[in-house]
Design a protein around this motif. Structure first.
Motif, PDB file in Angstrom:
ATOM      1  N   HIS A 137     -24.546  14.303  -9.846  1.00 33.40           N
ATOM      2  CA  HIS A 137     -23.986  14.335  -8.486  1.00 33.40           C
ATOM      3  C   HIS A 137     -24.618  13.303  -7.568  1.00 33.40           C
ATOM      4  O   HIS A 137     -24.474  13.383  -6.349  1.00 33.40           O
ATOM      5  CB  HIS A 137     -24.161  15.733  -7.879  1.00 33.40           C
ATOM      6  N   GLY A 138     -25.356  12.363  -8.174  1.00 30.42           N
ATOM      7  CA  GLY A 138     -25.939  11.296  -7.368  1.00 30.42           C
ATOM      8  C   GLY A 138     -27.220  11.679  -6.658  1.00 30.42           C
ATOM      9  O   GLY A 138     -27.727  10.901  -5.844  1.00 30.42           O
ATOM     10  N   ASN A 139     -27.751  12.862  -6.948  1.00 29.17           N
ATOM     11  CA  ASN A 139     -29.002  13.310  -6.329  1.00 29.17           C
ATOM     12  C   ASN A 139     -30.130  13.318  -7.363  1.00 29.17           C
ATOM     13  O   ASN A 139     -29.867  13.448  -8.557  1.00 29.17           O
ATOM     14  CB  ASN A 139     -28.847  14.736  -5.783  1.00 29.17           C
ATOM     15  N   PRO A 140     -31.384  13.226  -6.921  1.00 28.56           N
ATOM     16  CA  PRO A 140     -32.499  13.272  -7.870  1.00 28.56           C
ATOM     17  C   PRO A 140     -32.618  14.658  -8.515  1.00 28.56           C
ATOM     18  O   PRO A 140     -32.503  15.672  -7.830  1.00 28.56           O
ATOM     19  CB  PRO A 140     -33.736  12.991  -6.996  1.00 28.56           C
ATOM     20  N   VAL A 141     -32.842  14.656  -9.826  1.00 29.92           N
ATOM     21  CA  VAL A 141     -32.980  15.914 -10.567  1.00 29.92           C
ATOM     22  C   VAL A 141     -34.181  15.844 -11.506  1.00 29.92           C
ATOM     23  O   VAL A 141     -34.616  14.768 -11.915  1.00 29.92           O
ATOM     24  CB  VAL A 141     -31.718  16.254 -11.396  1.00 29.92           C
ATOM     25  N   LEU A 142     -34.662  17.028 -11.857  1.00 28.53           N
ATOM     26  CA  LEU A 142     -35.722  17.211 -12.860  1.00 28.53           C
ATOM     27  C   LEU A 142     -35.389  18.463 -13.647  1.00 28.53           C
ATOM     28  O   LEU A 142     -34.759  19.379 -13.116  1.00 28.53           O
ATOM     29  CB  LEU A 142     -37.073  17.461 -12.190  1.00 28.53           C
ATOM     30  N   PHE A 143     -35.877  18.527 -14.881  1.00 27.36           N
ATOM     31  CA  PHE A 143     -35.708  19.735 -15.684  1.00 27.36           C
ATOM     32  C   PHE A 143     -37.072  20.336 -15.987  1.00 27.36           C
ATOM     33  O   PHE A 143     -38.027  19.615 -16.287  1.00 27.36           O
ATOM     34  CB  PHE A 143     -34.980  19.415 -16.988  1.00 27.36           C
ATOM     35  N   LEU A 144     -37.139  21.665 -15.908  1.00 27.97           N
ATOM     36  CA  LEU A 144     -38.384  22.400 -16.150  1.00 27.97           C
ATOM     37  C   LEU A 144     -38.361  22.973 -17.562  1.00 27.97           C
ATOM     38  O   LEU A 144     -37.300  23.358 -18.068  1.00 27.97           O
ATOM     39  CB  LEU A 144     -38.528  23.537 -15.136  1.00 27.97           C
ATOM     40  N   HIS A 145     -39.532  23.045 -18.175  1.00 29.42           N
ATOM     41  CA  HIS A 145     -39.614  23.497 -19.563  1.00 29.42           C
ATOM     42  C   HIS A 145     -39.162  24.951 -19.689  1.00 29.42           C
ATOM     43  O   HIS A 145     -39.716  25.829 -19.023  1.00 29.42           O
ATOM     44  CB  HIS A 145     -41.041  23.357 -20.071  1.00 29.42           C
ATOM     45  N   ILE A 186     -42.887  19.897 -16.825  1.00 35.58           N
ATOM     46  CA  ILE A 186     -41.665  19.180 -16.451  1.00 35.58           C
ATOM     47  C   ILE A 186     -41.220  18.417 -17.691  1.00 35.58           C
ATOM     48  O   ILE A 186     -42.050  17.828 -18.380  1.00 35.58           O
ATOM     49  CB  ILE A 186     -41.967  18.172 -15.313  1.00 35.58           C
ATOM     50  N   LEU A 187     -39.938  18.408 -17.991  1.00 28.24           N
ATOM     51  CA  LEU A 187     -39.469  17.658 -19.157  1.00 28.24           C
ATOM     52  C   LEU A 187     -39.449  16.162 -18.856  1.00 28.24           C
ATOM     53  O   LEU A 187     -39.323  15.737 -17.712  1.00 28.24           O
ATOM     54  CB  LEU A 187     -38.060  18.124 -19.560  1.00 28.24           C
ATOM     55  N   GLY A 188     -39.559  15.373 -19.919  1.00 27.91           N
ATOM     56  CA  GLY A 188     -39.505  13.918 -19.781  1.00 27.91           C
ATOM     57  C   GLY A 188     -40.785  13.382 -19.154  1.00 27.91           C
ATOM     58  O   GLY A 188     -41.854  13.966 -19.308  1.00 27.91           O
ATOM     59  N   ASP A 189     -40.661  12.283 -18.440  1.00 28.02           N
ATOM     60  CA  ASP A 189     -41.856  11.638 -17.884  1.00 28.02           C
ATOM     61  C   ASP A 189     -42.244  12.203 -16.519  1.00 28.02           C
ATOM     62  O   ASP A 189     -43.169  11.713 -15.883  1.00 28.02           O
ATOM     63  CB  ASP A 189     -41.664  10.118 -17.804  1.00 28.02           C
ATOM     64  N   GLY A 190     -41.515  13.219 -16.078  1.00 25.47           N
ATOM     65  CA  GLY A 190     -41.880  13.863 -14.820  1.00 25.47           C
ATOM     66  C   GLY A 190     -41.332  13.166 -13.585  1.00 25.47           C
ATOM     67  O   GLY A 190     -41.513  13.657 -12.475  1.00 25.47           O
ATOM     68  N   GLU A 191     -40.663  12.039 -13.799  1.00 24.18           N
ATOM     69  CA  GLU A 191     -40.075  11.335 -12.646  1.00 24.18           C
ATOM     70  C   GLU A 191     -38.628  11.792 -12.471  1.00 24.18           C
ATOM     71  O   GLU A 191     -37.869  11.852 -13.449  1.00 24.18           O
ATOM     72  CB  GLU A 191     -40.120   9.819 -12.858  1.00 24.18           C
ATOM     73  N   PRO A 192     -38.223  12.106 -11.243  1.00 23.98           N
ATOM     74  CA  PRO A 192     -36.835  12.514 -11.012  1.00 23.98           C
ATOM     75  C   PRO A 192     -35.861  11.409 -11.431  1.00 23.98           C
ATOM     76  O   PRO A 192     -36.137  10.227 -11.238  1.00 23.98           O
ATOM     77  CB  PRO A 192     -36.781  12.737  -9.493  1.00 23.98           C
ATOM     78  N   LYS A 193     -34.744  11.844 -12.027  1.00 25.06           N
ATOM     79  CA  LYS A 193     -33.667  10.918 -12.392  1.00 25.06           C
ATOM     80  C   LYS A 193     -32.471  11.225 -11.492  1.00 25.06           C
ATOM     81  O   LYS A 193     -32.361  12.320 -10.949  1.00 25.06           O
ATOM     82  CB  LYS A 193     -33.246  11.140 -13.842  1.00 25.06           C
ATOM     83  N   ILE A 194     -31.579  10.256 -11.376  1.00 25.90           N
ATOM     84  CA  ILE A 194     -30.356  10.507 -10.612  1.00 25.90           C
ATOM     85  C   ILE A 194     -29.383  11.278 -11.504  1.00 25.90           C
ATOM     86  O   ILE A 194     -29.019  10.812 -12.582  1.00 25.90           O
ATOM     87  CB  ILE A 194     -29.741   9.190 -10.114  1.00 25.90           C
ATOM     88  N   GLY A 195     -29.002  12.458 -11.062  1.00 22.78           N
ATOM     89  CA  GLY A 195     -28.155  13.340 -11.863  1.00 22.78           C
ATOM     90  C   GLY A 195     -26.676  13.057 -11.673  1.00 22.78           C
ATOM     91  O   GLY A 195     -26.278  12.090 -11.020  1.00 22.78           O
TER      92      GLY A 195
END
Ligand code: CO
Length: 134
Positions: free
Chosen positions: A112-120, A101-110
């Motif tokens: 559209h106002g929803n939690p998002v994560l990015f995969l390597h 998972i990119l970053g610290d692995g914690e979902p961020k608010i994207g």
């Protein structure tokens, strides 16, 4: 785990030109440009019957998409976003399966106002995948 395609994101060097291409050449419905300072992008949404395309132009210093344009001068597909029901459950399952998972692995608010994560992208055949909890 993954559900609908939420959007494809295309980084472009000239948002007005790209918007005109989608609107005038391709005959698509496009939104007004929206500056999202906290995400470092200006975005135009192209609405298609079954999904959405986001045209992204860097905004401000240190935009997360600036480097992409250095490597892809004319722009290009930056990521695709797929929906999940429970982003933390998806993250834990993916990490158990060895995906990064990119970053610290914690979902961020994207955007559209929803939690998002990015995969390597190296774990997904060169494609940057955004997960969005919808
Ligand atoms: Co996105």
């Amino acid at each position: 785990m993954i559900k609908r395609l939420n959007h494809l994101a295309i980084v472009v060097p000239d948002l007005a030109a790209a918007t005109a291409t989608y609107r005038d050449t391709l005959g698509a419905q496009v939104s007004e440009a929206q500056a999202l300072a906290e995400h470092g992008v200006t975005v135009v949404f192209v609405d298609l019957p079954n999904t959405r395309i986001e045209l992204l132009e860097p905004l401000g210093d240190g935009s997360p998409v600036s480097n992409f344009l250095l490597r892809n001068e004319g722009g290009g597909i930056h990521h695709m976003c797929v929906e999940v029901d429970d982003i933390k459950a998806a993250r834990d399952e993916l990490m158990d399966k060895g995906a990064r998972i990119l970053g610290d692995g914690e979902p961020k608010i994207g955007a559209h106002g929803n939690p998002v994560l990015f995969l390597h992208p190296k774990d997904f055949h060169g494609c940057l995948i955004e997960l969005e909890e919808v």
